[in-house]
Scaffold this motif. Structure first.
Motif, PDB file in Angstrom:
ATOM      1  N   VAL A 171       4.105 -19.334   0.345  1.00 45.51           N
ATOM      2  CA  VAL A 171       3.265 -18.186   0.668  1.00 45.51           C
ATOM      3  C   VAL A 171       3.262 -17.208  -0.501  1.00 45.51           C
ATOM      4  O   VAL A 171       4.322 -16.725  -0.907  1.00 45.51           O
ATOM      5  CB  VAL A 171       3.783 -17.461   1.933  1.00 45.51           C
ATOM      6  N   PRO A 172       2.102 -16.927  -1.075  1.00 45.64           N
ATOM      7  CA  PRO A 172       2.035 -15.940  -2.167  1.00 45.64           C
ATOM      8  C   PRO A 172       2.566 -14.584  -1.705  1.00 45.64           C
ATOM      9  O   PRO A 172       2.506 -14.249  -0.528  1.00 45.64           O
ATOM     10  CB  PRO A 172       0.538 -15.875  -2.491  1.00 45.64           C
ATOM     11  N   ARG A 173       3.044 -13.838  -2.643  1.00 44.37           N
ATOM     12  CA  ARG A 173       3.638 -12.544  -2.329  1.00 44.37           C
ATOM     13  C   ARG A 173       2.584 -11.570  -1.805  1.00 44.37           C
ATOM     14  O   ARG A 173       1.456 -11.533  -2.281  1.00 44.37           O
ATOM     15  CB  ARG A 173       4.285 -11.972  -3.586  1.00 44.37           C
ATOM     16  N   LEU A 174       2.982 -10.771  -0.805  1.00 45.08           N
ATOM     17  CA  LEU A 174       2.090  -9.742  -0.287  1.00 45.08           C
ATOM     18  C   LEU A 174       1.804  -8.699  -1.363  1.00 45.08           C
ATOM     19  O   LEU A 174       2.695  -8.310  -2.119  1.00 45.08           O
ATOM     20  CB  LEU A 174       2.742  -9.044   0.919  1.00 45.08           C
ATOM     21  N   LYS A 175       0.576  -8.235  -1.416  1.00 49.46           N
ATOM     22  CA  LYS A 175       0.198  -7.225  -2.398  1.00 49.46           C
ATOM     23  C   LYS A 175       0.251  -5.846  -1.746  1.00 49.46           C
ATOM     24  O   LYS A 175      -0.594  -5.497  -0.929  1.00 49.46           O
ATOM     25  CB  LYS A 175      -1.217  -7.513  -2.910  1.00 49.46           C
TER      26      LYS A 175
END
Length: 574
Positions: free
Chosen positions: A283-287
């Motif tokens: 899961v890509p990091r939350l921005k």
């Protein structure tokens, strides 16, 4: 045939006929069998407030999916039961009304419309739900069905799928991030919702689970002209249930104009259906404009001091900076990867912890000061409390489960693991928040968590235990093999490597009251012969051996040697 047998058969036949007649008279919803109600995830209890001076009837369990299935079969939709907001193409998920009214009024809405629908079904020679005068078919005190309802967790994977969905378009325009499609703050002065980029938070920060009024809850509403989290005041916001249904379900069935996600109860709240939801492996990091690394201090950064403290207080802090605990380099990015979501730590707001949990404590943080917020071992939101939970993992529990519990004052040896930064030497007293975080990142890159093993020639390969050698052969304890097995288990754990800087720390797992050393005391130094407990709770030597070894095997799920295999250690004496 005897008269007794004949009488018994007649009684049985009469009873069977009575039961059959009774069941035939029971109104089943659209012909569905009652067994279908067991273990459902769509049961909603309709229980209006008691009218002043009136009598309270039991609440009604309404099976939502059972009804929507019948509507779908007839190519009907939610509009049969739910109205839309004026001038908006969005359903209001209240039955046949836009808002709650007095109990008598809402009661009439349910009775008039539900019974009318049932009568319409009945008129078409189909089995229907309860009719007029069959009050107790809905309002009854029977034991409810076992609910299979499960909360839906909007985890990082599910969030990312929505965050990156091309079908979700920001109301502010196609070029804007679609965060604004869901996230909003509330401007109390203008009495309207608005989107504040970079201030997105969890829905649950404002929308709570339950409230003091039906379908509403006292919640934290954001009052701000610039920042969505500038000041907070208690108001009434919709409950988490209402907020999620109003936003999610409406989006799925109205705004998308096609199927985009579940619209029925089971689609989100049935365990088997939840398992069908695709999960991202990475899961890509939350921005959220959060730092990769942060410097945690007990004082305010220099650039922000002026707004919170007098010049005299600022000068006193700078002058006596070393009287505070040494600052902590906090790897924020790594902690994000090892937590379920932001609320794991940021339980009430995404603000910096010490904005609420100040050094002395304040009403904003429930008078839980910064030290307690970080070190309370009984709280799963504190640093130490979270670390304590890791000790229960099978790779760790063999040692930690048997270590005598120590008070916070007795664990000062571990303070230096986190509190390592010399504030004066690093010049932190003159830095603002941004500069501090940059310094923290540089210190983290220079830090090494490499585990320093004890040299093999310092580890006894075998230890002979001859405590009951008069009855059995002495036990050959494979000391070296066990040390290597434990090292193997924890070598990839960042938290273990941070706190176990060298192999002597592992020695304290068994030699639990010894200082970390390559030559810890023998067990008999503290546990004498005899099986009686000491006055301070220490077992005798035999109890210590068995308690240590057996518990370790159980906690660490060691299967090669059963914890109860006595003969494995105690061979009969020849």
């Amino acid at each position: 045939m005897s008269k007794l047998k004949l009488s018994l058969r007649l009684m049985f036949a009469y009873f069977a006929a009575f039961l059959a007649f009774s069941f035939l008279e029971q109104p089943h919803l659209y012909g569905e069998d009652e067994s279908l109600h067991k273990g459902r995830s769509d049961g909603i209890v309709i229980d209006l407030p008691t009218s002043p001076g009136g009598e309270q009837m039991p609440g009604v369990t309404f099976y939502h999916d059972l009804h929507t299935k019948q509507l779908n079969d007839k190519e009907k939709d939610c509009s049969v039961c739910h109205m839309k907001e004026p001038n908006e193409d969005r359903f209001v998920f209240k039955y046949k009304r836009l808002k709650d009214s007095e109990t008598e009024t809402d009661m009439a809405v349910y009775h008039d419309n539900c019974i009318a629908c049932h009568e319409d079904v009945k008129s078409k020679s189909k089995k229907s739900g309860p009719l007029e005068a069959q009050c107790r078919e809905c309002h009854n005190t029977k034991d409810g069905d076992i609910s299979s309802w499960q909360p839906i967790v909007f985890d990082k994977s599910l969030h990312n799928r929505h965050e990156t969905a091309k079908a979700i378009v920001s109301p502010m325009g196609k070029d804007e991030p679609n965060c604004s499609a869901c996230h909003h703050g509330y401007d109390e002065k203008l009495d309207k919702l608005f989107y504040d980029r970079g201030q997105e938070g969890s829905c649950r920060y404002c929308h709570k689970d339950s409230g003091s009024a039906p379908f509403e809850t006292p919640s934290k509403i954001i009052s701000s002209s610039n920042s969505a989290q500038k000041s907070i005041t208690l108001q009434k916001a919709s409950s988490m249930r209402d907020a999620s249904h109003n936003s999610c379900v409406n989006c799925h069935i109205v705004e998308m104009k096609k199927f985009a996600g579940p619209v029925n109860c089971s689609g989100c709240h049935d365990l088997e259906e939840q398992k069908k939801i695709d999960k991202l492996q990475v899961v890509p990091r939350l921005k959220r404009e959060q730092p990769d690394v942060a410097m945690i201090t007990g004082w305010e950064p220099a650039a922000s001091m002026e707004s919170n403290q007098s010049q005299e207080e600022i000068e006193k802090i700078v002058e006596n900076i070393n009287q505070y605990m040494k600052p902590v380099v906090f790897d924020h990015k790594n902690h994000e990867n090892n937590t379920k979501d932001c609320r794991t730590c940021h339980h009430d707001t995404l603000k910096n912890c010490k904005e609420c949990h100040t050094l002395k404590g304040s009403d904003k943080g429930g008078f839980v000061n910064l030290e307690s917020a970080m070190h309370d071992i009984k709280s799963d939101r504190s640093c130490m409390g979270c670390h304590e939970m890791y000790k229960a993992a099978s790779d760790c529990a063999g040692c930690h489960a048997q270590m005598p519990e120590k008070s916070f004052a007795q664990t000062d040896s571990s303070c230096a693991v986190c509190h390592v930064v010399d504030a004066v030497e690093s010049g932190l007293q003159k830095m603002d928040k941004t500069a501090m975080n940059a310094a923290a990142e540089a210190l983290l890159k220079a830090k090494t968590d490499e585990y320093q093993k004890v040299a093999n020639d310092k580890i006894p390969e075998k230890v002979t235990i001859g405590y009951i050698a008069d009855k059995y052969e002495p036990s050959e304890f494979p000391h070296g093999k066990i040390v290597k097995a434990i090292e193997k288990r924890i070598e990839k754990s960042k938290i273990a490597n941070a706190f176990h800087k060298d192999g002597t720390t592992l020695c304290a797992g068994c030699h639990h009251n010894s200082l970390p050393t390559e030559k810890p005391q023998k067990c008999i130094s503290c546990h004498g012969k005899g099986d009686m407990l000491k006055n301070d709770g220490r077992p005798g030597l035999m109890g210590a051996y068995h308690g240590q070894c057996i518990t370790c095997h159980q906690k660490m799920n060691v299967e090669t040697v059963a914890a109860t295999d006595c003969n494995k250690c105690h061979k009969e004496k020849k």
